[in-house]
Design a protein around this motif. Structure first.
Motif: not given
Length: 157
Positions: A37-54
């Protein structure tokens, strides 16, 4: 609770009134769709992932073309076996739906870890609270607005 996009916009204005979310007609469900949609490479999209440890949560923000190493998550969260948070946990902790998680203006304060892989781009695009939005920010602004610790998320060290 306020509209997630409005919450993000208000938060960003405190840092830089010139930063505006980009709104699209369609939902951007994947990194690839957002990049296209932006015409950029995938690396420029900052993915935010929530992780849980215990019982500890942490939000990891990385370039769309990298994989976050589970050992890095475990080390950062100083916990047991790392797991991606469930969609319900993501909504409860962040205040955003999966696929629209903005790395700031979170509903619950959790540590944020930004991967150094994003530094290679002058501008990266984070989700802005809804699946039809992206927010253009510099790496430095991302780190400042999140209060994040910069890490190498691809490394097991």
């Amino acid at each position: 609770m306020s509209n997630p996009l409005e919450r993000v916009s208000r938060f960003v204005k405190q840092y830089d009134p010139a930063i505006e979310p980009l709104i699209f007609q369609e939902k951007l469900n994947t990194t690839e769709e957002a990049a296209q949609a932006l015409g950029v490479e995938a690396g420029q999209i900052a993915k935010s992932i929530l992780f849980r440890c215990s019982d500890r949560y942490g939000l990891f923000v990385a370039a769309g073309d990298v994989r976050i190493h589970p050992k890095r998550v475990k080390k950062c969260l100083e916990g047991g076996q790392p797991k991606m948070a469930s969609p319900d946990e993501v909504a409860e902790i962040t205040g955003f739906q999966v696929g629209a998680v903005c790395p700031f203006a979170l509903q619950t304060e959790v540590p944020v870890f930004v991967d150094s892989s994003l530094e290679r781009f002058p501008v990266v695009y984070t989700a802005a609270g809804i699946a039809e939005s992206l927010l253009p920010v510099s790496f430095q602004a991302l780190v400042e607005m999140t209060g994040a610790r910069v890490i190498d998320a691809q490394s097991a060290e």
